[in-house]
Design a protein around this motif. Structure first.
Motif, mmCIF file in Angstrom:
data_model
loop_
_atom_site.group_PDB
_atom_site.id
_atom_site.type_symbol
_atom_site.label_atom_id
_atom_site.label_comp_id
_atom_site.label_asym_id
_atom_site.label_seq_id
_atom_site.Cartn_x
_atom_site.Cartn_y
_atom_site.Cartn_z
ATOM 1 N N TYR A 32 -3.355 -4.986 23.720
ATOM 2 C CA TYR A 32 -2.788 -5.247 24.813
ATOM 3 C C TYR A 32 -1.249 -5.568 24.588
ATOM 4 O O TYR A 32 -0.754 -5.949 23.339
ATOM 5 N N PRO A 33 -0.356 -5.271 25.685
ATOM 6 C CA PRO A 33 1.101 -5.203 25.230
ATOM 7 C C PRO A 33 1.624 -6.767 25.011
ATOM 8 O O PRO A 33 1.161 -7.640 25.618
ATOM 9 N N PHE A 34 2.581 -6.896 24.223
ATOM 10 C CA PHE A 34 3.386 -8.043 23.767
ATOM 11 C C PHE A 34 2.672 -8.867 22.827
ATOM 12 O O PHE A 34 2.663 -10.057 23.125
ATOM 13 N N CYS A 35 1.471 -8.378 22.376
ATOM 14 C CA CYS A 35 0.802 -9.275 21.494
ATOM 15 C C CYS A 35 1.565 -9.803 20.445
ATOM 16 O O CYS A 35 1.173 -10.905 19.815
ATOM 17 N N THR A 36 2.634 -8.933 19.849
ATOM 18 C CA THR A 36 3.488 -9.510 18.989
ATOM 19 C C THR A 36 4.851 -9.972 19.427
ATOM 20 O O THR A 36 5.323 -9.187 20.268
ATOM 21 N N ILE A 37 5.125 -11.341 19.459
ATOM 22 C CA ILE A 37 6.299 -11.813 20.086
ATOM 23 C C ILE A 37 7.247 -12.181 18.888
ATOM 24 O O ILE A 37 8.499 -11.630 18.923
ATOM 25 N N ASP A 38 6.963 -13.149 17.832
ATOM 26 C CA ASP A 38 7.930 -13.113 16.773
ATOM 27 C C ASP A 38 7.739 -11.991 15.791
ATOM 28 O O ASP A 38 6.780 -11.601 15.627
ATOM 29 N N PRO A 39 8.917 -11.638 15.379
ATOM 30 C CA PRO A 39 8.809 -10.456 14.330
ATOM 31 C C PRO A 39 8.108 -10.773 13.002
ATOM 32 O O PRO A 39 8.446 -11.986 12.626
ATOM 33 N N ASN A 40 7.152 -10.250 12.645
ATOM 34 C CA ASN A 40 6.599 -10.576 11.373
ATOM 35 C C ASN A 40 7.428 -9.714 10.250
ATOM 36 O O ASN A 40 7.810 -8.611 10.394
ATOM 37 N N VAL A 41 7.464 -10.395 9.270
ATOM 38 C CA VAL A 41 8.111 -9.956 8.123
ATOM 39 C C VAL A 41 7.370 -10.037 6.793
ATOM 40 O O VAL A 41 6.599 -10.678 6.568
ATOM 41 N N GLY A 42 7.332 -8.655 6.276
ATOM 42 C CA GLY A 42 6.477 -8.304 4.965
ATOM 43 C C GLY A 42 7.277 -7.705 3.829
ATOM 44 O O GLY A 42 8.067 -6.699 4.195
ATOM 45 N N VAL A 43 6.961 -8.159 2.843
ATOM 46 C CA VAL A 43 7.668 -7.339 1.568
ATOM 47 C C VAL A 43 6.714 -6.490 1.007
ATOM 48 O O VAL A 43 5.494 -7.044 0.836
ATOM 49 N N VAL A 44 6.876 -5.129 0.787
ATOM 50 C CA VAL A 44 6.115 -4.132 0.658
ATOM 51 C C VAL A 44 6.597 -3.426 -0.994
ATOM 52 O O VAL A 44 7.682 -3.119 -1.038
ATOM 53 N N ASP A 45 5.551 -3.631 -1.793
ATOM 54 C CA ASP A 45 5.755 -2.907 -3.141
ATOM 55 C C ASP A 45 6.059 -1.726 -3.138
ATOM 56 O O ASP A 45 5.401 -0.931 -2.237
ATOM 57 N N LEU A 46 7.103 -0.994 -3.845
ATOM 58 C CA LEU A 46 7.389 0.507 -3.372
ATOM 59 C C LEU A 46 6.498 1.116 -4.714
ATOM 60 O O LEU A 46 6.899 1.067 -5.919
ATOM 61 N N PRO A 47 5.459 1.866 -4.468
ATOM 62 C CA PRO A 47 4.894 2.688 -5.416
ATOM 63 C C PRO A 47 5.734 3.668 -6.016
ATOM 64 O O PRO A 47 6.441 4.172 -5.431
ATOM 65 N N ASP A 48 5.735 3.687 -7.462
ATOM 66 C CA ASP A 48 6.647 4.396 -8.356
ATOM 67 C C ASP A 48 6.026 5.001 -9.468
ATOM 68 O O ASP A 48 5.785 4.495 -10.348
ATOM 69 N N GLU A 49 5.576 6.294 -9.431
ATOM 70 C CA GLU A 49 5.177 6.827 -10.322
ATOM 71 C C GLU A 49 5.587 6.906 -11.947
ATOM 72 O O GLU A 49 5.160 6.654 -12.778
ATOM 73 N N ARG A 50 6.854 6.684 -11.966
ATOM 74 C CA ARG A 50 7.713 6.482 -12.986
ATOM 75 C C ARG A 50 7.600 5.107 -13.479
ATOM 76 O O ARG A 50 7.588 4.888 -14.938
ATOM 77 N N LEU A 51 7.524 3.948 -12.869
ATOM 78 C CA LEU A 51 7.152 2.883 -13.506
ATOM 79 C C LEU A 51 5.852 2.800 -14.060
ATOM 80 O O LEU A 51 5.553 2.242 -15.157
ATOM 81 N N LYS A 63 4.072 -5.880 -14.784
ATOM 82 C CA LYS A 63 4.704 -4.390 -14.307
ATOM 83 C C LYS A 63 5.279 -4.946 -13.084
ATOM 84 O O LYS A 63 4.405 -5.224 -12.001
ATOM 85 N N ILE A 64 6.513 -4.981 -12.704
ATOM 86 C CA ILE A 64 7.127 -5.406 -11.531
ATOM 87 C C ILE A 64 7.825 -4.212 -10.559
ATOM 88 O O ILE A 64 9.027 -3.794 -11.212
ATOM 89 N N PRO A 65 7.312 -3.782 -9.535
ATOM 90 C CA PRO A 65 7.798 -2.674 -8.762
ATOM 91 C C PRO A 65 9.092 -3.128 -8.012
ATOM 92 O O PRO A 65 9.306 -4.502 -7.742
ATOM 93 N N ALA A 66 9.791 -2.214 -7.345
ATOM 94 C CA ALA A 66 10.920 -2.330 -6.062
ATOM 95 C C ALA A 66 10.229 -2.655 -5.075
ATOM 96 O O ALA A 66 8.949 -2.638 -5.145
ATOM 97 N N ALA A 67 10.831 -3.127 -4.082
ATOM 98 C CA ALA A 67 10.013 -3.664 -2.941
ATOM 99 C C ALA A 67 11.198 -3.555 -1.714
ATOM 100 O O ALA A 67 12.182 -3.070 -1.759
ATOM 101 N N VAL A 68 10.296 -3.088 -0.524
ATOM 102 C CA VAL A 68 11.153 -2.604 0.845
ATOM 103 C C VAL A 68 10.697 -3.846 1.836
ATOM 104 O O VAL A 68 9.416 -3.910 1.784
#
Length: 378
Positions: A32-51, A63-68
């Motif tokens: 249903y519309p507007f079920c998200t009112i306050d912005p959710n913030v999440g830190v996402v690991d950036l998969p990287d084959e080089r790491l 092993k610690i990846p970069a994040a977005v």
């Protein structure tokens, strides 16, 4: 301004489902519309084959990846720029983001209501109209920002005269290019701006000049082909708006996020013809759109991906690890992940003459492996 990506779109297009899959964190995803009112913030690991490759060589303890950082922003509707729904609040949330991921519904499902104006009106699936609705609201908000700034500019010119007018020339010429686009409900990023013009309007933080990725949310039957009539419509608009496109099935990605075993994840992706998760592609593109790049450090204790801005020099990169590294920077010892892949070890990289010493003016490249020498006197 924080370096993050705001996930935007109309209500019920799959924003919160994608956010949940990205972050594996709880976010409201009811139908249903507007079920998200306050912005959710999440830190996402950036998969990287080089790491991953470096870790296979060094066998580190960590092993610690970069994040977005991703921000799930509630659905905009027609009239948001005038405060309809919770428009003002949502527009403010978008203004604080660096990159916009605009989720567009590209699937048919009569069980999920599609909304453009309000919860009482079920709109047909039409990506072009959906995008135009969001573009128009963001453009109107930007137009309001420029109009308010114009009063200040006029006073500055009146007070300071010709000299101030000359200083403000890049700003004025940028506005001349942007304003007609906004009045037509189009995006400021479509304007052909010079570097000086872009810098002159930077502090306006215009919504429609932010880098944008269209996220086409498809159903599971479309995963293998990767396209349908809705996706093709989005790609056409993206080309006009100077935006990128990622095609993702939110439902599939949500299911995939529940699988922790890597072998099972790979098998599940291969079952629908995918080599990697659509969300991995999204995170990678967002990272680069933010102007971010990665260098690595490696050893028996830790292999780590570090985030810098494109164009950063070696001392700035050192400062990401610790401010003392930047203050007392002497030199950086460097090679690339590709060198490690080719020669197999640091020792053999040195034997091949590929192990470099770089100074303060060295511009760090994406994929560099660095070891910093520094000296801080008390």
């Amino acid at each position: 301004m924080k370096l993050n990506c705001g996930i935007v779109g109309l209500p019920n297009v799959g924003k919160s489902t994608l956010f949940c899959a990205l972050t594996k964190a709880p976010a409201a995803a009811e139908n249903y519309p507007f079920c998200t009112i306050d912005p959710n913030v999440g830190v996402v690991d950036l998969p990287d084959e080089r790491l991953d490759f470096m870790a296979s060589v060094f066998q580190p303890k960590k092993k610690i990846p970069a994040a977005v950082d991703f921000v799930d922003i509630a659905g905009l509707i027609k009239g948001a720029s005038k405060g309809e729904g919770l428009g003002n609040q949502f527009l403010a949330n978008i203004r604080e983001t660096t990159v916009i991921a605009h989720v567009v519904r590209c699937f048919d499902n009569p069980d999920i209501q599609h909304v453009r104006e309000d919860a009482k009106t079920d709109a047909p699936i039409d990506p072009e109209s959906d995008i135009l609705t969001i573009d128009f609201e963001l453009a109107q908000a930007d137009l309001d920002t420029i109009t308010k700034r114009q009063e200040k500019i006029t006073k500055q010119i009146r007070a300071m005269g010709k000299e101030e007018e000359k200083k403000l020339a890049p700003y004025m010429s940028a506005v001349e290019k942007i304003k007609p686009l906004l009045q037509d409900g189009k995006c400021a990023r479509m304007a052909d701006l010079t570097d000086d013009e872009r810098e002159a309007i930077y502090d306006l933080h215009l919504l429609t000049i932010k880098p944008q990725i269209f996220v086409c949310n498809i159903d599971e039957s479309t995963i293998e082909s990767g396209t349908n009539k809705y996706v093709e419509a989005v790609k056409k608009i993206a080309a006009e708006e100077k935006s990128e496109v990622v095609v993702i099935c939110g439902k599939f990605e949500a299911d995939l996020s529940e699988i922790t075993d890597e072998a099972e994840r790979k098998e599940f992706m291969e079952s629908v013809g995918l080599k990697e998760s659509g969300l991995t592609v999204l995170a990678r593109q967002v990272y680069h759109l933010m102007g971010l790049r990665t260098f690595f450090t490696g050893g028996a204790d830790e292999c780590r991906a570090w985030t810098i801005h494109a164009g950063d020099k070696a001392p700035q990169a050192a400062g990401v690890i610790h401010t003392d590294f930047e203050k007392g920077f002497i030199k950086a010892e460097a090679y690339t992940v590709d060198d490690l892949r080719q020669y197999g070890s640091e020792e053999k990289i040195k034997e091949a003459g590929k192990y470099r010493t770089e100074g303060k003016e060295y511009v760090v490249q994406d994929g560099d492996v660095l070891f910093f020498k520094f000296n801080v006197t008390k």
